[in-house]
Scaffold this motif. Structure first.
Motif, mmCIF file in Angstrom:
data_model
loop_
_atom_site.group_PDB
_atom_site.id
_atom_site.type_symbol
_atom_site.label_atom_id
_atom_site.label_comp_id
_atom_site.label_asym_id
_atom_site.label_seq_id
_atom_site.Cartn_x
_atom_site.Cartn_y
_atom_site.Cartn_z
ATOM 1 N N THR A 51 -33.366 26.461 0.938
ATOM 2 C CA THR A 51 -34.783 26.638 1.257
ATOM 3 C C THR A 51 -35.708 26.396 0.068
ATOM 4 O O THR A 51 -36.898 26.161 0.248
ATOM 5 N N ASP A 52 -35.194 26.458 -1.159
ATOM 6 C CA ASP A 52 -36.073 26.357 -2.325
ATOM 7 C C ASP A 52 -36.027 24.990 -3.009
ATOM 8 O O ASP A 52 -36.553 24.816 -4.093
ATOM 9 N N THR A 53 -35.380 23.981 -2.376
ATOM 10 C CA THR A 53 -35.341 22.652 -2.972
ATOM 11 C C THR A 53 -36.707 21.981 -2.821
ATOM 12 O O THR A 53 -37.356 22.088 -1.794
ATOM 13 N N ASN A 54 -37.146 21.264 -3.870
ATOM 14 C CA ASN A 54 -38.456 20.616 -3.807
ATOM 15 C C ASN A 54 -38.343 19.214 -3.220
ATOM 16 O O ASN A 54 -37.249 18.702 -2.968
ATOM 17 N N GLY A 89 -35.842 22.883 14.024
ATOM 18 C CA GLY A 89 -35.422 21.491 14.119
ATOM 19 C C GLY A 89 -36.279 20.742 15.134
ATOM 20 O O GLY A 89 -36.815 21.336 16.076
ATOM 21 N N LEU A 90 -36.393 19.423 14.983
ATOM 22 C CA LEU A 90 -37.280 18.653 15.840
ATOM 23 C C LEU A 90 -36.835 18.684 17.297
ATOM 24 O O LEU A 90 -37.666 18.778 18.203
ATOM 25 N N PRO A 112 -37.496 28.214 9.269
ATOM 26 C CA PRO A 112 -36.981 26.944 8.743
ATOM 27 C C PRO A 112 -36.091 27.129 7.520
ATOM 28 O O PRO A 112 -36.286 28.059 6.732
ATOM 29 N N ILE A 113 -35.146 26.216 7.373
ATOM 30 C CA ILE A 113 -34.199 26.266 6.247
ATOM 31 C C ILE A 113 -34.323 25.030 5.363
ATOM 32 O O ILE A 113 -34.549 25.132 4.166
ATOM 33 N N PHE A 114 -34.158 23.820 5.925
ATOM 34 C CA PHE A 114 -34.233 22.600 5.108
ATOM 35 C C PHE A 114 -34.691 21.423 5.958
ATOM 36 O O PHE A 114 -34.974 21.560 7.149
#
Length: 515
Positions: free
Chosen positions: A93-96, A363-364, A381-383
């Motif tokens: 979750t914290d990836t830019n 998710g979409l 949301p996660i990624f």
């Protein structure tokens, strides 16, 4: 009698004329991608076409109208599974945006090479077959696009998302960073100044990255695995149409060039009869039911213990029943009002009138199905594009979002109670559903029409915009900006020079007068 015979002959002749050889390349070993291309392939076969599918799965059909040949990318599912084992999905979750982009580029480049070097694909490449159209999933797999001219066929790009940087650059579609967020970002169309600044830099970074790194890499892959001499720049820009899994009822409206066609929700079929236990559970719920699923790639069973306990304690306090997609046989501490299922017919569940709320990862496909059925949503949301989808749901008003880091009993209870007790979310969800269904033709009909359109006309070059033929720096007017900047600088220099000369002349006059 002769009339009937004549009509029968004409019908048979028409079917022969409309029957086409179609090649579909869908390499991603991801269930969410499979859930999209399978309905499309099945419908094409049902329409009498002969379809060859290259994917990680064995695909079959019951239709007698056309044919389906499945070329299986063996080893892909195992490769993906091994990669997922080393990846803690709930810690993504914290990836830019730049980490997401670089990770995606590396992963998809590897997947593209694995596809091209696969023995069955190489056998197909050297088979001297031809096709009437080639359909390719649009996921930074540009080297695969050379298979269209190789098989002497026009190219259809199949995007599992809406218009974004993955396809915009290939068809010259405008995407102003002032209100069109990059797909790798977490922003919606309503951005702050800082977000617009970051988004503008992301757009520029993406263009530079694609043009100077991604495209050269895939050009080498094309030359290595596909025989023949092809101009890579022409290959990647020779897309007849782009089928977009989007629609204004679900996604924010954005500019679209003529060959970008929205078919969002095409994969959804009318709800089927539920299994008896689920039907009875839903029917006998006077206070309604909450449906909870984290999708096909994320597993609820892998939730951190403290997050799982937050859900259990929250659900235990509710008067509503809960259906939870749980991948294991047992859930310790499960409240009596919770029903588990390893696999659940999601769309048919959401169609039940007693469903009050859908708790999802954002998710979409899940977002599309909740809009289709008019159900309010709580997105966690996660990624990937999940944060962006969640923010859109909040902005449009049919749901709320809760970051995974903020998930605790208090926050969950407060958010769920708000969604259940405030009627505006249900009203807006129903309104979005009406927008979704009110179309000139059904989305699957639209998808098939445009694929057959490309087949009938051997491409769709007349739909291309002139922007495709411009170098990227001309497209974003960098050359114009450079000339303007130089012109301003030159003007400033001239003005400064003249002022300096005038000052010197005045200074000399003052000295002469003083003498």
């Amino acid at each position: 009698m002769p009339t009937i015979v004549t009509l029968s002959i004409l019908t048979i002749s028409l079917n022969v004329v409309l029957s086409a050889k179609i090649l579909g390349l869908f390499p991603p070993p991801v269930n969410s991608h499979r859930n999209l291309y399978v309905p499309l392939v099945q419908e094409l076969v049902q329409r009498g076409h002969d379809v060859t599918v290259v994917s990680p799965y064995e695909e079959k059909t019951d239709s007698k109208n056309g044919s389906l040949r499945s070329i299986v990318l063996t080893g892909f599912v195992e490769w993906m599974r091994d990669g997922m084992k080393n990846m803690r999905t709930f810690e993504q979750t914290d990836t830019n945006v730049f980490q997401k982009l670089q990770t995606s580029i590396a992963f998809l480049e590897k997947m593209t090479e694995m596809t091209l070097e696969h023995k069955e694909v190489q056998k197909l490449i050297h088979s001297k077959e031809t096709f009437d159209v080639v359909i390719i999933t649009e996921v930074l797999n540009h080297a695969l696009k050379a298979l269209a001219p190789h098989f002497k066929a026009p190219l259809v790009s199949f995007s599992t998302v809406g218009a974004c940087s993955l396809s915009n650059l290939l068809v010259g579609n405008p995407s102003p960073p002032s209100y069109v967020p990059d797909i790798f970002s977490d922003y919606s169309s309503q951005m702050t100044f800082l977000e617009r600044l970051t988004n503008s830099f992301t757009h520029l970074y993406t263009q530079v990255c694609f043009n100077w790194y991604v495209y050269p890499k895939h050009s080498k892959l094309m030359k290595k695995y596909i025989p023949g001499e092809y101009d890579f720049d022409q290959v990647i820009h020779n897309i007849s149409i782009v089928l977009l899994n989007s629609h204004p009822s679900i996604n924010q409206p954005v500019p679209l060039v003529p060959n970008m066609i929205e078919i969002g929700g095409f994969h959804i079929k009318p709800p089927k009869q539920l299994p008896q236990d689920l039907q009875e559970y839903l029917d006998n719920a006077p206070n309604g039911v909450i449906y909870f699923s984290m999708g096909s790639n994320l597993k609820s069973a892998e939730l951190p213990l403290e997050k799982r306990d937050a859900f259990l304690k929250t659900f235990a306090k509710l008067k509503q029943k809960v259906i939870w997609k749980w991948e294991e046989d047992v859930l310790p501490g499960k409240p009596d009002n919770v029903k588990l299922g390893k696999w659940l017919p999601q769309s048919s569940i959401l169609a039940h009138p007693n469903i009050r709320l859908f708790i999802t990862h954002g998710g979409l496909l899940s977002t599309t199905e909740t809009v289709y059925h008019g159900v309010p949503v709580l997105a966690i949301p996660i990624f990937g594009d999940q944060k962006q989808n969640a923010q859109i749901a909040v902005n449009l008003g049919f749901g709320l979002s809760l970051s995974f880091e903020d998930v605790n009993e208090e926050a969950l209870t407060r958010t769920i109670v708000e969604l259940l007790n405030n009627p505006k979310y249900k009203e807006i969800a129903k309104a979005r559903s009406k927008y979704f269904h009110d179309r000139v033709r059904k989305p699957m009909e639209t998808a098939i029409y445009w694929i057959e359109y490309v087949i009938r006309h051997r491409g769709a070059a007349h739909l291309r915009v002139a922007g495709i033929d411009l170098p990227w720096y001309q497209y974003i007017l960098l050359d114009i900006v450079a000339v303007l900047v130089l012109g301003i600088l030159l003007t400033c220099c001239i003005v400064a020079f003249v002022c300096k000369k005038l000052c010197c002349r005045n200074s000399q006059r003052v000295k002469i007068k003083a003498q």
